[in-house]
Write a protein that holds these residues in place. Structure first.
Motif, short mmCIF file in Angstrom:
data_model
loop_
_atom_site.label_atom_id
_atom_site.label_comp_id
_atom_site.label_asym_id
_atom_site.label_seq_id
_atom_site.Cartn_x
_atom_site.Cartn_y
_atom_site.Cartn_z
N GLU A 122 0.79 -1.22 0.00
CA GLU A 122 0.00 0.00 0.00
C GLU A 122 0.84 1.29 0.00
O GLU A 122 0.76 2.09 0.95
CB GLU A 122 -1.01 0.00 1.16
CG GLU A 122 -2.09 -1.06 0.96
CD GLU A 122 -3.32 -0.87 1.84
OE1 GLU A 122 -3.29 -0.01 2.76
OE2 GLU A 122 -4.32 -1.58 1.60
N GLY A 222 -4.76 -4.17 0.83
CA GLY A 222 -5.76 -4.85 1.64
C GLY A 222 -7.13 -4.75 0.99
O GLY A 222 -7.55 -3.68 0.57
N ALA A 224 -9.92 -4.73 2.28
CA ALA A 224 -10.83 -3.88 3.05
C ALA A 224 -10.32 -2.45 3.19
O ALA A 224 -10.89 -1.65 3.91
CB ALA A 224 -11.07 -4.48 4.44
N SER A 225 -9.24 -2.11 2.49
CA SER A 225 -8.70 -0.76 2.53
C SER A 225 -9.52 0.17 1.63
O SER A 225 -10.24 -0.29 0.74
CB SER A 225 -7.24 -0.77 2.06
OG SER A 225 -6.39 -1.33 3.03
N GLN A 251 -8.10 -7.43 4.64
CA GLN A 251 -7.04 -6.68 5.32
C GLN A 251 -7.17 -5.18 5.06
O GLN A 251 -7.73 -4.75 4.06
CB GLN A 251 -5.66 -7.17 4.88
CG GLN A 251 -5.41 -8.63 5.19
CD GLN A 251 -5.55 -8.93 6.67
OE1 GLN A 251 -4.88 -8.33 7.52
NE2 GLN A 251 -6.43 -9.87 7.00
N THR A 252 -6.62 -4.40 6.00
CA THR A 252 -6.59 -2.95 5.87
C THR A 252 -5.14 -2.49 5.78
O THR A 252 -4.24 -3.29 5.51
CB THR A 252 -7.30 -2.29 7.06
OG1 THR A 252 -6.62 -2.67 8.28
CG2 THR A 252 -8.76 -2.72 7.14
N HIS A 253 -4.91 -1.19 6.02
CA HIS A 253 -3.56 -0.66 5.85
C HIS A 253 -2.56 -1.31 6.81
O HIS A 253 -1.40 -1.48 6.47
CB HIS A 253 -3.57 0.86 6.05
CG HIS A 253 -2.33 1.54 5.59
ND1 HIS A 253 -1.83 1.44 4.31
CD2 HIS A 253 -1.48 2.37 6.26
CE1 HIS A 253 -0.72 2.16 4.19
NE2 HIS A 253 -0.48 2.72 5.37
#
Length: 270
Positions: A122, A222, A224-225, A251-253
């Motif tokens: 990211e 991710g 979910a980012s 996943q996120t950041h």
């Protein structure tokens, strides 16, 4: 190198000491952190990877136990990475997170032949209209807050106006045990701003920016980012001749180390 963790330092080209931590055995893999983090932030991921790699985490200049020689320049941080690679025998893998991913990409472009595979998670460019760019004067505003010793306000401004953290979340963050650590790193926000340059403007990335990076590159985001940072990852992958793009579901950041580690093992050891 010993399998147990060992801390030491390397000396960068300008004489700045850079604190590093090594663990594990195997091919060398350097983990490069992003804004408001020091080398300890990568410790959970390093622990998972140590059985397969010689893992190096480090405090970027101005952070933790590393020195900080003014004036700052992105080139000095690239020299820091170069000194670490030299200490590891002259070549290494690199995995960079967030603005650390951007620094890793810039270092790979400059240090020809020294980085043999590169992983990016990211890189936070803003490459389209899926979110507004930060205020035009955001860099100078952060500098002003730091000069006035308003470190907490600088961190809050960065998180809300640059990163996009909901403002209502900040009050809870300010009361959290980790907040003083963020304030201690506030002066290095200017360094991450410099690494990102003018690439948070909402304009597409310039073609040819990293044409010299012909090694295998893994670019992850991710699932979910936010859309803007996922689009950044896709844009970077699209500009690199030997890049693979992967989205990590859910996943996120700040992706879970236990999700990231298998991807890195697959990529670097495959």
């Amino acid at each position: 190198m010993a399998a147990n963790e060992a801390t030491s330092e390397v000396t960068s080209k300008d004489g700045t000491p850079i604190a590093i931590s090594r663990s594990g055995e195997g091919p060398a893999l350097i983990l490069v952190g992003g804004a408001l983090s020091d080398g300890s932030g990568a410790a959970p991921l390093a622990k998972l990877l140590a059985p397969r790699f010689t893992i190096v985490t480090f405090d970027r200049r101005g952070r933790g136990k590393s020195g900080d020689t003014p004036p700052y320049a992105v080139e000095r941080e690239i020299e820091d990475v170069d000194a670490i690679i030299d200490a590891l025998g002259g070549t290494a893998f690199i995995h960079g997170h967030s603005s650390g991913a951007v620094l890793s990409l810039e270092a790979t472009a400059k240090l020809t032949g020294k980085v043999t595979k590169l992983s990016l998670y990211e890189p936070p460019f803003i490459t389209d209209g899926t979110r507004p760019p930060p205020p035009a004067d955001f860099a100078s505003h952060i500098d002003g807050l730091i000069a006035a010793d308003r470190r907490g306000d600088a961190v809050e401004y960065f998180l809300v106006d640059v990163v996009g953290t909901p403002a209502e979340a900040i009050a809870q963050m300010r009361s959290a045990p980790a907040w003083p650590g963020l304030e201690a790193l506030a002066h290095t926000l200017a360094y991450d701003v410099a690494v990102l340059g003018d690439r948070m403007s909402g304009k597409p990335l310039a073609s040819g920016a990293w044409d010299g990076v012909s090694i295998p590159v893994l670019v992850m985001d991710g699932g979910a980012s936010p859309e803007w940072i996922r689009n950044s990852a896709r844009s970077v992958a699209g500009l690199l001749p030997s890049a693979e793009h992967r989205s990590l579901e859910g996943q996120t950041h700040n992706a879970a180390p236990e999700v990231v580690a298998p991807e890195l093992e697959r990529f670097f050891l495959g």
